[in-house]
Design an enzyme around this catalytic site. Structure first.
Site, PDB file in Angstrom:
ATOM      1  N   PRO A  55      -4.547 -19.766 -22.194  1.00 17.09           N
ATOM      2  CA  PRO A  55      -4.581 -21.215 -22.241  1.00 17.09           C
ATOM      3  C   PRO A  55      -3.991 -21.727 -21.110  1.00 17.09           C
ATOM      4  CG  PRO A  55      -2.977 -20.340 -23.891  1.00 17.09           C
ATOM      5  CD  PRO A  55      -3.702 -19.201 -23.282  1.00 17.09           C
ATOM      6  N   MET A  98      -3.586 -25.625 -18.909  1.00 14.54           N
ATOM      7  CA  MET A  98      -4.029 -27.068 -18.998  1.00 14.54           C
ATOM      8  C   MET A  98      -4.894 -27.375 -17.565  1.00 14.54           C
ATOM      9  SD  MET A  98      -3.082 -28.286 -21.649  1.00 14.54           S
ATOM     10  CE  MET A  98      -3.019 -30.137 -21.322  1.00 14.54           C
ATOM     11  N   CYS A 120       5.383 -23.458 -23.200  1.00 12.55           N
ATOM     12  CA  CYS A 120       5.047 -24.547 -21.895  1.00 12.55           C
ATOM     13  C   CYS A 120       6.601 -25.178 -21.774  1.00 12.55           C
ATOM     14  CB  CYS A 120       4.213 -25.568 -22.341  1.00 12.55           C
ATOM     15  SG  CYS A 120       3.699 -26.804 -21.135  1.00 12.55           S
ATOM     16  N   LYS A 178       2.705 -18.296 -29.034  1.00 14.10           N
ATOM     17  CA  LYS A 178       2.610 -17.959 -27.524  1.00 14.10           C
ATOM     18  C   LYS A 178       3.910 -18.360 -27.181  1.00 14.10           C
ATOM     19  CE  LYS A 178       0.445 -17.630 -23.187  1.00 14.10           C
ATOM     20  NZ  LYS A 178       1.271 -18.076 -22.283  1.00 14.10           N
ATOM     21  N   HIS A 215       4.937 -14.413 -22.969  1.00  8.39           N
ATOM     22  CA  HIS A 215       4.899 -14.456 -21.765  1.00  8.39           C
ATOM     23  C   HIS A 215       6.297 -13.954 -21.151  1.00  8.39           C
ATOM     24  CE1 HIS A 215       4.518 -17.381 -18.046  1.00  8.39           C
ATOM     25  NE2 HIS A 215       4.817 -16.256 -17.508  1.00  8.39           N
ATOM     26  N   GLY A 232       1.704 -12.752 -18.164  1.00 12.28           N
ATOM     27  CA  GLY A 232       2.479 -13.178 -17.256  1.00 12.28           C
ATOM     28  C   GLY A 232       2.317 -12.335 -15.928  1.00 12.28           C
ATOM     29  N   GLY A 233       1.864 -12.669 -14.898  1.00 11.78           N
ATOM     30  CA  GLY A 233       1.926 -11.937 -13.508  1.00 11.78           C
ATOM     31  C   GLY A 233       0.632 -10.590 -13.552  1.00 11.78           C
ATOM     32  N   ARG A 252      -4.177 -17.166 -14.548  1.00 15.78           N
ATOM     33  CA  ARG A 252      -4.428 -17.491 -13.393  1.00 15.78           C
ATOM     34  C   ARG A 252      -5.716 -16.575 -12.467  1.00 15.78           C
ATOM     35  NH1 ARG A 252       0.766 -18.755 -10.516  1.00 15.78           N
ATOM     36  NH2 ARG A 252       1.683 -17.331 -12.202  1.00 15.78           N
TER      37      ARG A 252
END
Length: 333
Positions: free
Chosen positions: A14, A16, A97, A136, A168, A209-210, A231
């Site tokens: 997820p 934003m 977050c 999460k 994460h 993560g990563g 990402r």
């Protein structure tokens, strides 16, 4: 590894302003098996905001999960019930977050300091819905010891009946780092997630993560039940074409990126017919042809012409026409 939720082997994080309904519909065109997540939606927005705009999605997105932000058990239970009624396959609680807005609202990563409260939230949500409830989280915040912090959080949510934990594998620094820096600066510790899985073998654990490609994902799957890519899946969406064959042993839904655009055209046409602009959809497609000759021209065309009020399917097709259909490796040879 036992205990993993169906389809939890690979998911898109997820994010934003990124993983909206158009992004998810596009990602589903590339992978039939990846688990997709909404942007985080706060309990207040779910209860009092425009629900169809915030929670609406198309049936093709399944399996799809909603991520909620909040810390009041009763409000989370109500928001979870509303989300389940919309048809989501999973309800996820954000405990990761690090933004100031989230901290001011006493949710997100700061809840790593309140494992008992997180347990109460999970218990309330579990009592309210029949779909899986997951969390999460980070491995800790600020000066917390990641061993003690993650164990305390995991033990609290396991006692509450949680169906899975997405870790994460970084700390979040709530003071001194921006949300963007918190995605990169704190060092990764995949081993911490692996140790959690070994300590709690019955808890489905996914790591985030990563992770930048499927090779890295496969490496982590030797230690935990699932991987979540953020990402990289967004900026290089073509990697999703390898998810179904590479991680699920199933054929990809489309042959390549060009076929993906063709398969996605009916969705784009429907969006345009509702009066939305082309850019609302194609902004999620800008990285699709990265690495191919013509990719820059494709991005430039969509970034300029796709913003126009009269942009349509022809605009998208014109952008794709700028990309070479010859495989990059063939050209390199």
């Amino acid at each position: 590894m036992g205990g993993a939720l169906p389809g939890w082997r690979f998911s898109v994080a997820p994010m934003m302003d990124w993983t909206d309904r158009h992004c998810r519909a596009f990602h589903r065109t590339l992978s039939a098996r990846a688990r997709l997540y909404t942007e985080m939606v706060t309990t207040g927005a779910v209860m009092h905001g425009p629900r169809e705009r915030l929670l609406g999605f198309c049936a093709a997105e399944h399996p799809v999960a909603v991520q909620l932000g909040g810390s009041d058990p009763a409000e989370l239970a109500q928001a979870a019930r509303i989300s389940e009624a919309f048809g989501y396959d999973e309800v996820n609680l954000n405990v990761g977050c690090p933004s100031d807005r989230v901290q001011d609202g006493r949710f997100g990563a700061c809840l790593m300091r309140e494992p008992a409260l997180v347990g109460d939230c999970v218990a309330a949500m579990k009592a309210a819905v029949s779909v899986p409830v997951t969390v999460k989280c980070r491995i800790g915040v600020d000066d917390q010891d990641p061993e003690a912090a993650l164990d305390a959080l995991a033990d609290a949510v396991v006692a509450a009946g949680v169906d899975g934990l997405i870790v994460h594998a970084r700390k979040a620094w709530l003071q001194g780092l921006s949300p963007k820096e918190n995605r990169d600066v704190p060092p990764l510790d995949y081993g911490r997630a692996a140790r959690l899985k070994r300590r709690l073998p019955g808890l489905p654990v996914s790591v985030n993560g990563g992770l930048r490609d499927l090779e890295a994902a496969r490496a982590r799957l030797t230690e935990v039940d699932g991987v979540m890519i953020g990402r990289a899946a967004y900026t290089e969406p073509a990697l999703l074409l390898g998810v179904d064959p590479g991680l699920f042993g199933a054929p990809a839904p489309v042959a390549d990126a060009f076929a993906a655009v063709e398969a996605f055209e009916p969705y784009v046409a429907a969006v345009l017919a509702r009066g939305e602009r082309l850019h609302a959809v194609t902004r999620h497609m800008l990285g699709l042809f990265n690495g191919r000759p013509g990719a820059r021209a494709y991005r430039r065309h969509l970034s300029t012409h796709g913003m126009r009020p009269d942009a349509d399917l022809a605009t998208l097709r014109d952008a794709v026409a700028r990309v070479s259909r010859e495989a990059p490796e063939a050209r390199a040879a």
